[in-house]
Design a protein around this motif. Structure first.
Motif, PDB file in Angstrom:
ATOM      1  N   THR A 122       0.846  -1.197   0.000  1.00 20.57           N
ATOM      2  CA  THR A 122       0.000   0.000   0.000  1.00 20.57           C
ATOM      3  C   THR A 122       0.881   1.246   0.000  1.00 20.57           C
ATOM      4  N   TYR A 123       0.265   2.353  -0.378  1.00 17.17           N
ATOM      5  CA  TYR A 123       0.966   3.641  -0.396  1.00 17.17           C
ATOM      6  C   TYR A 123       0.004   4.700   0.136  1.00 17.17           C
ATOM      7  N   ARG A 124       0.500   5.911   0.364  1.00 16.62           N
ATOM      8  CA  ARG A 124      -0.329   6.971   0.933  1.00 16.62           C
ATOM      9  C   ARG A 124      -0.642   8.085  -0.063  1.00 16.62           C
ATOM     10  N   ASP A 125       0.352   8.598  -0.755  1.00 18.77           N
ATOM     11  CA  ASP A 125       0.140   9.733  -1.660  1.00 18.77           C
ATOM     12  C   ASP A 125       0.453   9.382  -3.110  1.00 18.77           C
ATOM     13  N   ARG A 126       1.678   8.936  -3.367  1.00 17.50           N
ATOM     14  CA  ARG A 126       2.098   8.598  -4.726  1.00 17.50           C
ATOM     15  C   ARG A 126       3.044   7.413  -4.671  1.00 17.50           C
ATOM     16  N   LEU A 127       3.022   6.637  -5.736  1.00 20.57           N
ATOM     17  CA  LEU A 127       3.951   5.524  -5.878  1.00 20.57           C
ATOM     18  C   LEU A 127       4.211   5.342  -7.365  1.00 20.57           C
ATOM     19  N   THR A 128       5.464   5.149  -7.736  1.00 16.92           N
ATOM     20  CA  THR A 128       5.803   4.971  -9.145  1.00 16.92           C
ATOM     21  C   THR A 128       6.322   3.560  -9.377  1.00 16.92           C
ATOM     22  N   LEU A 129       5.718   2.870 -10.329  1.00 17.72           N
ATOM     23  CA  LEU A 129       6.192   1.565 -10.774  1.00 17.72           C
ATOM     24  C   LEU A 129       7.037   1.756 -12.035  1.00 17.72           C
ATOM     25  N   HIS A 130       8.011   0.863 -12.200  1.00 15.86           N
ATOM     26  CA  HIS A 130       8.895   0.945 -13.369  1.00 15.86           C
ATOM     27  C   HIS A 130       8.923  -0.418 -14.048  1.00 15.86           C
ATOM     28  N   PRO A 131       7.854  -0.752 -14.769  1.00 13.02           N
ATOM     29  CA  PRO A 131       7.796  -2.071 -15.415  1.00 13.02           C
ATOM     30  C   PRO A 131       8.635  -2.167 -16.683  1.00 13.02           C
ATOM     31  N   GLY A 132       9.080  -1.014 -17.193  1.00 13.69           N
ATOM     32  CA  GLY A 132       9.859  -0.979 -18.418  1.00 13.69           C
ATOM     33  C   GLY A 132      10.626   0.320 -18.482  1.00 13.69           C
ATOM     34  N   ASP A 133      10.687   0.909 -19.670  1.00 15.26           N
ATOM     35  CA  ASP A 133      11.473   2.131 -19.837  1.00 15.26           C
ATOM     36  C   ASP A 133      10.632   3.393 -19.705  1.00 15.26           C
ATOM     37  N   PHE A 134       9.440   3.283 -19.117  1.00 13.98           N
ATOM     38  CA  PHE A 134       8.635   4.464 -18.838  1.00 13.98           C
ATOM     39  C   PHE A 134       7.934   4.279 -17.494  1.00 13.98           C
ATOM     40  N   PRO A 135       7.629   5.376 -16.800  1.00 15.20           N
ATOM     41  CA  PRO A 135       7.036   5.270 -15.463  1.00 15.20           C
ATOM     42  C   PRO A 135       5.532   5.039 -15.513  1.00 15.20           C
ATOM     43  N   VAL A 136       5.046   4.349 -14.491  1.00 19.62           N
ATOM     44  CA  VAL A 136       3.617   4.156 -14.262  1.00 19.62           C
ATOM     45  C   VAL A 136       3.336   4.755 -12.885  1.00 19.62           C
ATOM     46  N   GLU A 137       2.670   5.894 -12.873  1.00 21.65           N
ATOM     47  CA  GLU A 137       2.478   6.643 -11.639  1.00 21.65           C
ATOM     48  C   GLU A 137       1.128   6.316 -11.014  1.00 21.65           C
ATOM     49  N   LEU A 138       1.144   5.907  -9.749  1.00 23.21           N
ATOM     50  CA  LEU A 138      -0.065   5.687  -8.973  1.00 23.21           C
ATOM     51  C   LEU A 138      -0.254   6.902  -8.083  1.00 23.21           C
ATOM     52  N   VAL A 139      -1.417   7.518  -8.189  1.00 27.01           N
ATOM     53  CA  VAL A 139      -1.673   8.765  -7.473  1.00 27.01           C
ATOM     54  C   VAL A 139      -2.987   8.658  -6.721  1.00 27.01           C
ATOM     55  N   HIS A 140      -2.956   9.024  -5.447  1.00 25.49           N
ATOM     56  CA  HIS A 140      -4.197   9.178  -4.682  1.00 25.49           C
ATOM     57  C   HIS A 140      -4.587  10.648  -4.774  1.00 25.49           C
ATOM     58  N   PRO A 141      -5.615  10.991  -5.573  1.00 22.63           N
ATOM     59  CA  PRO A 141      -5.929  12.401  -5.804  1.00 22.63           C
ATOM     60  C   PRO A 141      -6.832  13.027  -4.752  1.00 22.63           C
ATOM     61  N   GLY A 142      -7.289  12.236  -3.779  1.00 20.61           N
ATOM     62  CA  GLY A 142      -8.216  12.716  -2.757  1.00 20.61           C
ATOM     63  C   GLY A 142      -9.459  11.846  -2.727  1.00 20.61           C
ATOM     64  N   THR A 143     -10.359  12.142  -1.799  1.00 21.98           N
ATOM     65  CA  THR A 143     -11.603  11.383  -1.684  1.00 21.98           C
ATOM     66  C   THR A 143     -12.538  11.755  -2.822  1.00 21.98           C
ATOM     67  N   ALA A 144     -12.983  10.754  -3.558  1.00 19.64           N
ATOM     68  CA  ALA A 144     -13.859  10.985  -4.711  1.00 19.64           C
ATOM     69  C   ALA A 144     -14.896   9.876  -4.777  1.00 19.64           C
ATOM     70  N   HIS A 145     -14.645   8.852  -5.569  1.00 18.26           N
ATOM     71  CA  HIS A 145     -15.559   7.701  -5.612  1.00 18.26           C
ATOM     72  C   HIS A 145     -15.550   6.976  -4.268  1.00 18.26           C
ATOM     73  N   THR A 146     -14.371   6.848  -3.683  1.00 19.91           N
ATOM     74  CA  THR A 146     -14.198   6.292  -2.342  1.00 19.91           C
ATOM     75  C   THR A 146     -13.138   7.129  -1.628  1.00 19.91           C
ATOM     76  N   VAL A 147     -12.823   6.756  -0.389  1.00 22.17           N
ATOM     77  CA  VAL A 147     -11.759   7.465   0.326  1.00 22.17           C
ATOM     78  C   VAL A 147     -10.377   6.950  -0.068  1.00 22.17           C
ATOM     79  N   GLY A 148     -10.317   5.838  -0.811  1.00 19.47           N
ATOM     80  CA  GLY A 148      -9.032   5.220  -1.138  1.00 19.47           C
ATOM     81  C   GLY A 148      -8.782   5.065  -2.618  1.00 19.47           C
ATOM     82  N   ASP A 149      -9.190   6.044  -3.418  1.00 17.31           N
ATOM     83  CA  ASP A 149      -9.046   5.938  -4.870  1.00 17.31           C
ATOM     84  C   ASP A 149      -7.589   6.055  -5.314  1.00 17.31           C
ATOM     85  N   THR A 150      -7.278   5.347  -6.387  1.00 16.55           N
ATOM     86  CA  THR A 150      -5.996   5.462  -7.088  1.00 16.55           C
ATOM     87  C   THR A 150      -6.279   5.715  -8.560  1.00 16.55           C
TER      88      THR A 150
END
Length: 296
Positions: A122-150
């Motif tokens: 799990t993460y809190r604000d942002r997490l970046t995955l690097h599956p290849g030669d470009f980043p995949v950014e996971l961002v929690h933008p705030g409470t929207a559909h749920t309190v734990g959206d990514t």
């Protein structure tokens, strides 16, 4: 599978109604694919796995859950043997609390051998995955559909996977999140500058999906203000509402819980404040004239 950019696919389940969620695949090569969400039932999760196998010979290395709801997470167990499941910390807590609640709402659906497979990371604000030669950014933008959206953001490809913060051709749903929070989050997503938007349900689109979501939610806020002023309950306000251009969206009965959320916020409740989900669902069923169909 619909290819939306190089190495990036959207997995679409028409028509995008209840439980017919979208997923995504990011497969840059090198044996480290990222799967965005799973599916509601064993059969649908296995179909997703077969679709992934037609794109890449490598099993997903990561599974990202955009939020806690079962249509996006119940299939985790069919991928977690070789994949690390990742989600926001609040989504993991919600998954543990809700369990298989969705199966009790629609007991006649052939769910198969689903179970709750909690994220291992799990993460809190942002997490970046690097599956290849470009980043995949996971961002929690705030409470929207749920309190734990990514949201999953691919800045190089300008592709945004929104989860259920954004719907395409279907009614937004804020029962366990926030109407006002969703509006603020939509503006944050707009600021990213996405060119391709993969919503949680429905066809792939562009930034116009953000506009449509915001327009509907502003209408919900206006209906709530008018209903409160007239002394109407959320159910009564929903029955009198003119949805205008949003009347043709799938699953219009979501207006009732959305109004409950907007009423609560107008009275000072914080985004994500816990409401009686069972009561809201019962009123939604009453408004719909019966249990809405779940095509899981």
């Amino acid at each position: 599978m619909e290819e939306v950019a190089e190495h990036v696919w959207a997995y679409l389940q028409p028509d995008g109604g209840w439980c017919l969620n979208n997923a995504g695949l990011i497969a840059p090569g090198g044996g480290r694919p990222v799967l965005v969400d799973t599916a509601a039932t064993e059969a649908r999760a296995r179909a997703l796995g077969e679709a992934v196998a037609r794109i890449t010979p490598h099993a997903p290395r990561f599974v990202v859950n955009t939020h806690s709801h079962g249509d996006h997470t119940f299939g985790n167990r069919f991928f977690s043997g070789r994949a690390l499941v990742v989600a926001h910390e609040a989504a993991r807590a919600e998954m543990a609390l809700a369990g298989l609640h969705l199966t009790r709402l629609w007991p006649d659906v052939p769910w198969g051998e689903v179970r709750v497979e909690l994220p291992g990371l799990t993460y809190r604000d942002r997490l970046t995955l690097h599956p290849g030669d470009f980043p995949v950014e996971l961002v929690h933008p705030g409470t929207a559909h749920t309190v734990g959206d990514t949201v999953v953001w691919l800045p190089r490809q300008r592709v945004l996977f929104t989860g259920d913060i954004v719907m395409s051709g279907a009614t937004p749903f804020c029962l366990t999140g926030s109407v006002s929070g969703s509006l603020a989050v939509v503006e944050r997503l707009r600021a990213l500058g996405p060119e391709t938007v993969v919503a949680g349900h429905g066809p792939v689109g562009g930034p116009g999906l953000l506009d449509a979501t915001a327009g509907y939610l502003r209408l919900v806020q206006r209906l709530a203000a008018e209903g409160l002023a007239a002394g109407l309950t959320p159910l009564e306000a929903a029955r009198e509402a003119d949805l205008g251009p949003y009347a043709e969206l799938l699953d219009a009965e979501r207006l009732v819980p959305n109004l409950h959320r907007a009423y609560a916020e107008a009275r000072g409740a914080e985004p994500g404040h816990r409401l009686d989900v069972e009561e809201m669902f019962c009123e939604m069923v009453e408004y719909h004239g019966g249990l809405p169909a779940c095509a899981a």
